[in-house]
Structures are given as C-alpha cells and as structure tokens.
Design an enzyme around this catalytic site. Structure first.
Site, mmCIF file in Angstrom:
data_model
loop_
_atom_site.group_PDB
_atom_site.id
_atom_site.type_symbol
_atom_site.label_atom_id
_atom_site.label_comp_id
_atom_site.label_asym_id
_atom_site.label_seq_id
_atom_site.Cartn_x
_atom_site.Cartn_y
_atom_site.Cartn_z
ATOM 1 N N LYS A 129 -9.512 9.130 -11.072
ATOM 2 C CA LYS A 129 -9.543 10.527 -11.535
ATOM 3 C C LYS A 129 -8.128 11.036 -11.807
ATOM 4 O O LYS A 129 -7.899 11.782 -12.764
ATOM 5 C CB LYS A 129 -10.242 11.418 -10.492
ATOM 6 N N LYS A 158 -18.295 0.034 -16.935
ATOM 7 C CA LYS A 158 -19.636 0.498 -16.562
ATOM 8 C C LYS A 158 -20.111 1.629 -17.461
ATOM 9 O O LYS A 158 -19.311 2.314 -18.091
ATOM 10 C CB LYS A 158 -19.636 0.947 -15.104
ATOM 11 N N LYS A 218 -21.116 8.814 -17.549
ATOM 12 C CA LYS A 218 -21.332 10.051 -18.309
ATOM 13 C C LYS A 218 -20.092 10.409 -19.110
ATOM 14 O O LYS A 218 -20.184 10.924 -20.213
ATOM 15 C CB LYS A 218 -21.670 11.196 -17.361
HETATM 16 P P1 TYM Z 1 -22.839 10.136 -9.853
HETATM 17 O O1 TYM Z 1 -23.490 11.303 -10.459
HETATM 18 O O2 TYM Z 1 -21.540 9.704 -10.386
HETATM 19 O O3 TYM Z 1 -23.767 8.855 -9.876
HETATM 20 C C1 TYM Z 1 -25.070 8.931 -9.359
HETATM 21 C C2 TYM Z 1 -25.587 7.569 -8.981
HETATM 22 O O4 TYM Z 1 -25.660 6.718 -10.134
HETATM 23 C C3 TYM Z 1 -24.985 5.492 -9.855
HETATM 24 N N1 TYM Z 1 -24.359 4.990 -11.088
HETATM 25 C C4 TYM Z 1 -24.426 3.718 -11.476
HETATM 26 N N2 TYM Z 1 -25.012 2.637 -10.939
HETATM 27 C C5 TYM Z 1 -24.932 1.478 -11.607
HETATM 28 N N3 TYM Z 1 -24.277 1.343 -12.793
HETATM 29 C C6 TYM Z 1 -23.664 2.396 -13.376
HETATM 30 N N4 TYM Z 1 -23.067 2.260 -14.549
HETATM 31 C C7 TYM Z 1 -23.717 3.654 -12.712
HETATM 32 N N5 TYM Z 1 -23.234 4.885 -13.003
HETATM 33 C C8 TYM Z 1 -23.639 5.701 -11.983
HETATM 34 C C9 TYM Z 1 -23.941 5.856 -8.802
HETATM 35 O O5 TYM Z 1 -23.552 4.708 -8.082
HETATM 36 C C10 TYM Z 1 -24.689 6.854 -7.962
HETATM 37 O O6 TYM Z 1 -25.502 6.198 -7.018
HETATM 38 N N6 TYM Z 1 -20.784 10.587 -5.482
HETATM 39 C C11 TYM Z 1 -22.115 10.357 -5.978
HETATM 40 C C12 TYM Z 1 -23.006 11.564 -5.772
HETATM 41 C C13 TYM Z 1 -23.175 11.879 -4.318
HETATM 42 C C14 TYM Z 1 -23.837 11.075 -3.356
HETATM 43 C C15 TYM Z 1 -23.722 11.779 -2.131
HETATM 44 C C16 TYM Z 1 -24.508 9.864 -3.417
HETATM 45 C C17 TYM Z 1 -22.703 12.981 -3.686
HETATM 46 N N7 TYM Z 1 -23.031 12.920 -2.352
HETATM 47 C C18 TYM Z 1 -24.284 11.271 -0.954
HETATM 48 C C19 TYM Z 1 -25.057 9.361 -2.238
HETATM 49 C C20 TYM Z 1 -24.938 10.050 -1.016
HETATM 50 C C21 TYM Z 1 -21.967 9.975 -7.457
HETATM 51 O O7 TYM Z 1 -21.130 9.248 -7.796
HETATM 52 O O8 TYM Z 1 -22.768 10.513 -8.322
#
Ligand code: TYM
Length: 335
Positions: free
Chosen positions: A111, A194, A197
């Site tokens: 980031k 990967k 978004k």
């Molecule tokens: P976020 O919104 O970035 O991603 C949400 C979930 O999607 C998975 N993900 C992927 N998995 C495989 N390949 C990809 N290309 C890919 N892109 C996204 C992420 O691994 C995630 O599981 N920090 C978390 C949100 C969060 C959270 C938590 C998760 C906040 N508090 C507590 C679990 C427990 C996140 O990155 O969201």
C-alpha cells in the site's frame, strides 16, 4: 461447534478472486460451523471512499453475499461498523501490537508503494482491526485467500500475546481455512499477479455475459508452445489456473493435452473458459439484481445478524475487560 468468521471490504463488486478465494468457502461452511460473515466497511475507509459510495458499497456486498448463497438462517451476516465492540477491542489490541511488526507486513508495504500520499495510521493497523474482527467472536477458522495468510499470523500473534500478558485463555488461535486444500490465489487476466479490485484485471460476479466473454477473449497469452512439453509462460499458466477453478477435469485434461502436443488454440481455450465462468456466475448475477432492490429483506437479514454478532461480541468483551482489569469508573446500577 467450531466458530468461523470472515469478511470482505466494501470497495466495489466482488470478483472471481473474492468468490473462489473466500465466499465459496463461506457458503460450504455454513452447514457445519457456527458462522459469522461480515462486510468490512471500516477497513474500506483506509482508502478513503467518497461518502456517497461508502454506504452503497455495503449494500452491494450484502446483495452479492446473499445472491451467492449465504443464508441468514444459517449464518450471522452483519456490517462491521454496526458492532462497536469490534472497535473497542481494536483499541485494546493496538496497545499490544508493535509498529515494527506491522510495518513488516507485505500488504502495508504494498500500500505504501502504491499510494505514497495516503499512508494513514489505519493502514498500518489494518491487521490489528482484522484481528479484532476475528478475536471478538473467538473464531477458530477464517476462510480467506492466500493474500491474507500473513494477517492471520498477526491475529494469532496478538491472541497469544494477549493470553500470555494477562494470564488468561481468552482467545483461541485462529487458522486460515480453505476447503480441503491450500489457500488459493486466483490470477488476473492481464498475464501476471492476482485478480484484484484495484488492478482492473478482474471478472466480476456482476458482469454480464458479453462483458465476461470480452474480458476473457482479451486475456494476455503468448505465441504458443513451439515443441512438445514446452514450459508455460505465466500468462498461459494463469488461464489454466482459472480453467482448473471453473471447469471440469475433462476440459482441463483436454486443453493440457493439446498444449503439450502443441495443437492448442488459445482462442478455443478462452471461449471455453468464458463459457464455464458464465455458467457459474450468471445465475448469481440474476439474483444480485433482485436482492439489491429488496430493502425490507436486506434490513431483516442485517438486523438478525447484528443481534447475533453483538451478543457474541459483548460476551467476549466482558472476558477481555476482566482480563485487562479494565472497567468504567462510573458505577452502574447493579454494582
Ligand atoms: P478483501 O476485500 O481484500 O478480500 C476479500 C477476500 O477475498 C480474497 N481474495 C482472493 N482470494 C484469492 N485470489 C484472489 N485474487 C483474491 N482477491 C481477494 C481475500 O483473500 C479475502 O479472503 N482484509 C480482508 C477483509 C477482512 C477480513 C477480516 C477477512 C477484514 N477483517 C477478518 C477475514 C477476517 C480483505 O482483504 O478483504
């Protein structure tokens, strides 16, 4: 019954990475575990969404969760900011999280590199808020994609540190989870890295058939294998990774064989891939549109989920405060 928790940030429509890395596991886990699934709206504030998008973003994820098969009868579905106990625990955990260890997380370093003008303290403590999300329900299993593995390590570290410091077994150590296999990373269509978004390389659950076909047909490839058994370039490997995720084994075997004997036509591979993605996502898309409009249903779901989440969170905070020796100076009526 083991406790499951996971969430997704409200930063736009869900893509195949979110679905196959996380959401599909949530859906499968609902029948076996005590599940909490939420929308991480506070986490999304680290990248400063416009106030108009902030609330709409939550509704989008909620509709996409439900359309994908999250069942409010089986799981508590809620929004992070509706459970103030999470931020209360976040403050306490911040006291035992150290700057050096937070600065070392890959996501923070990424980031900082991507957005050097917005290195806010919320970004640095992002994994602490995530630990609070998990530990507030004393969760055992956390279904996430591979990119979240390091954050889970921080959650375990803080759980252990808290228990040791206060000599109390308040928190279990949460484990990252993927059904039956390793955590996965869904690749993007742009040849490397990967699906994400902010990378602009994704296929979304909300995309229509035409958009999906167009995106897949435009995916980066190479000039093709030149001799039997040629190694695959990263971009072609990525297409095969996607194929393995969305298609059946016979299809994967067919294209692997044709790659190996050099008869493959990438156009055919992409056509098949687009078709198999559509098969999986178009029924979800149809439901998203209906559910998004149903304000009364969305309200019922979140009301119930919030009540369940707060009950669990309040029980944990009671134990946490007892362990820390922390109580309000004001006497309540029952003291
Ligand atoms: P976020 O919104 O970035 O991603 C949400 C979930 O999607 C998975 N993900 C992927 N998995 C495989 N390949 C990809 N290309 C890919 N892109 C996204 C992420 O691994 C995630 O599981 N920090 C978390 C949100 C969060 C959270 C938590 C998760 C906040 N508090 C507590 C679990 C427990 C996140 O990155 O969201």
């Amino acid at each position: 019954m083991e406790i499951v928790l996971s969430g997704i940030r409200s930063t736009g429509h869900l893509h195949l990475g979110n679905y196959y890395g996380a959401l599909r596991n949530y859906i499968k886990m609902q029948d076996k575990y005590n599940c909490y699934f939420f929308i991480a709206d506070l986490h999304s504030l680290t990248t400063h969404p416009h106030p108009d998008d902030f609330h709409a973003g939550v509704r989008t994820i909620l509709a996409e969760y439900l359309a994908s098969g999250l069942d409010p009868e089986k799981s508590a579905i809620f929004v992070q900011s509706d459970v103030p106990e999470i931020t209360e625990l976040y403050v306490l955990l911040n006291m035992i999280a150290y700057k050096g260890e937070l600065e070392r997380t890959t996501s923070f370093k990424d980031k900082v590199r991507q957005n050097p003008e917005n290195v806010n303290a919320g970004l640095l403590t992002y994994p602490v808020l995530m630990a609070a999300d998990i530990l507030i329900h004393r969760a055992n299993l956390v279904p996430v994609g591979k990119d979240q593995e390091q954050h889970l390590e921080v959650a375990r570290l803080l759980a252990r540190r808290f228990n040791t410091l206060y000599n109390a077994e308040v928190f279990p150590e949460p484990q990252a989870f993927n059904f039956g296999s390793d955590l996965i990373k869904v690749p993007g269509l742009d040849g490397s890295g990967k699906m994400g978004k902010s990378e602009g390389n994704g296929v979304y659950l909300f995309d229509d058939e035409k958009t999906i076909r167009k995106k897949v047909m435009k995916a980066v490839t190479d000039s093709g294998p030149t001799e039997p058994g040629s190694p695959m370039s990263e971009s072609v490997q990525n297409l095969f990774t996607l194929l393995k995720i969305v298609s059946d084994t016979a299809t994967v075997d067919h294209f692997t064989k044709s790659y190996n004997d050099c008869s493959i036509r990438y156009g055919d591979l992409k056509k098949q891939l687009a078709e198999d993605i559509c098969k999986q996502t178009l029924p979800i898309k149809a439901r998203i549109e209906e559910i998004y409009k149903d304000e009364a249903y969305l309200q019922t779901v979140v009301k119930r989920g919030t009540e369940m989440a707060r009950e669990s969170a309040q029980a944990t905070m009671k134990e946490v405060k007892k362990a820390v020796g922390f109580k309000s100076f004001l006497k309540s009526d029952d003291q």
